[in-house]
Scaffold this active site. Structure first.
Site, mmCIF file in Angstrom:
data_model
loop_
_atom_site.group_PDB
_atom_site.id
_atom_site.type_symbol
_atom_site.label_atom_id
_atom_site.label_comp_id
_atom_site.label_asym_id
_atom_site.label_seq_id
_atom_site.Cartn_x
_atom_site.Cartn_y
_atom_site.Cartn_z
ATOM 1 N NE ARG A 1 2.169 7.727 -8.328
ATOM 2 C CZ ARG A 1 1.228 6.818 -8.569
ATOM 3 N NH1 ARG A 1 1.567 5.551 -8.788
ATOM 4 N NH2 ARG A 1 -0.051 7.153 -8.589
ATOM 5 C CB CYS A 2 7.258 1.836 -6.225
ATOM 6 S SG CYS A 2 7.356 1.956 -8.015
#
Length: 411
Positions: free
Chosen positions: A398-399
């Site tokens: 997600r980062c």
């Protein structure tokens, strides 16, 4: 592309990423802490791991889906003289300690490639000895902005090491045609305020979570909330989380996997009480109400039950170990179709216990890479991908993603 994100899990149609380049090789042990890295990483392996991850994205996206390299966007916008001038002016203003005003004219004469090299790697030819630290965190595009509905919240980094990235994002929104539809709706954070995209989770077009973290200040949270509530969002849930490196953003301890499932780090999410505040408009002012837990707040707002799946499983040691290696930081490619680091085996085993089929990145690409992937409502897949070098940068799937387009949920 229609820029629109109304959930964390809608079928991914457009995402901005950055495959690591030479800038990560410029992080030496003496600089790593200042540059927000826990370790130095090997560029070639990290690059290949990232490219392999993108193959999964492409296999999972519908026909016409786009994986966009942010460097390409920057190079395109830097073809415009006024965009280069705007960025340089902001750079000189925001970094007075670097004395960049001395070379401001030289910076203005650089072509797009050389200016980009200076921004990301910190040097250019004939720079009169002026150098900057590299910008290795550009890899984590999630933190630069968050698309919420048809609006965009432009982040402002809490740490100086990432402030150049914020200026780049502001310049892209201001000048690049990709962002024309959201330009007038942009929510901006200024001054000493800070908010980063890793703390912003879009539950629906009416409900947004914002982490009160190490990287998002109270004033930044309030400014972002005001902008969101004035743009169609009905409720913002502010989630108080530990102010520490290991949980720097909300998405390092909590992410969405499906319509009713989330991955959560138990000590910081499931074992906390009265750590959530609901913010909503009451006339011209913002009203606040405390909620007993994140789970109860979500269920109350959405009218359905949620299952919080434990990062690391039941064992306490494994929970801490796998949160450290981003076991809770999964990225949803579609409802119930998620991807995360393969090293978090206990998290994946727990997902299997909850009905997920486990596939490696290579198995998924082989099965779906040559067809138009259309997930069914019942299908749940947890995709593991290799990230032994990427993981050293302290950021998961997600980062490393900034979704700008997802299909609206049908249920």
């Amino acid at each position: 592309m229609n820029i629109q994100v109304s959930s964390e899990i809608g079928h991914l149609q457009g995402v901005i990423v950055h495959t690591p380049g030479h800038e990560v090789s410029l992080v030496n042990p003496e600089l790593k802490d200042e540059l927000l890295f826990d370790d130095i990483i090997f560029e070639e392996d990290a690059r290949q791991e990232h490219l392999d991850m993108l193959e999964v994205f492409k296999a999972a996206m519908p026909s016409g889906g786009q994986v966009i390299e942010i460097v390409d966007l920057i190079l395109e916008v830097f073809q415009q003289e006024d965009a280069r001038g705007y960025f340089i002016e902001q750079l000189v203003k925001e970094f007075p300690e670097e004395n960049l005003h001395v070379i401001e004219k030289e910076l203005g004469k650089l072509d797009a490639d050389d200016l980009l090299t200076f921004i990301i790697q910190g040097y250019f030819k004939n720079s009169k000895g002026f150098t900057l630290n590299p910008s290795p965190n550009l890899l984590f595009t999630r933190d630069l902005a968050a698309v919420v509905g048809s609006n965009i919240l432009i982040s402002r980094a809490a740490k100086k090491a990432r402030l150049r990235e914020s200026l780049l994002m502001e310049t892209l929104v201001h000048f690049h045609p990709l962002f024309e539809s959201v330009r007038e709706n942009a929510i901006r954070i200024s001054g000493q305020q800070s908010i980063e995209g890793g703390d912003v989770l879009v539950v629906s077009d009416k409900l947004v979570l914002i982490g009160m973290s190490e990287r998002t200040s109270f004033s930044g949270l309030i400014k972002g909330t005001e902008g969101l509530l004035n743009s169609g969002v009905e409720t913002v849930l502010a989630v108080d989380i530990p102010k520490q490196r290991s949980s720097m953003h909300l998405d390092t301890i909590f992410t969405f996997a499906s319509h009713s499932e989330c991955i959560a780090f138990p000590p910081a999410i499931m074992e906390q009480n009265d750590n959530v505040v609901a913010l909503f408009k009451d006339g011209d002012s913002i009203k606040t109400e405390t909620r007993s837990s994140l789970k109860s707040a979500l269920e109350e707002n959405l009218g359905r039950e949620f299952n919080f799946i434990k990062c690391g499983g039941e064992d306490r040691t494994n929970q801490f170990r796998e949160q450290w290696t981003d076991g809770a930081n999964v990225f949803a490619l579609a409802p119930g179709i998620i991807i995360g680091y393969e090293r978090n085996t206990n998290t994946f085993n727990t997902l299997v216990d909850h009905g997920y089929d486990l596939m490696t990145q290579f198995e998924f690409v082989e099965e779906y890479g040559d067809i138009d992937f259309i997930p069914s409502d019942e299908q749940k897949i947890a995709i593991s991908f290799q990230g032994h070098e990427l993981c050293r940068g302290r950021g998961g799937a997600r980062c490393m993603t900034m979704p700008i387009s997802r299909k609206p949920l049908t249920s």
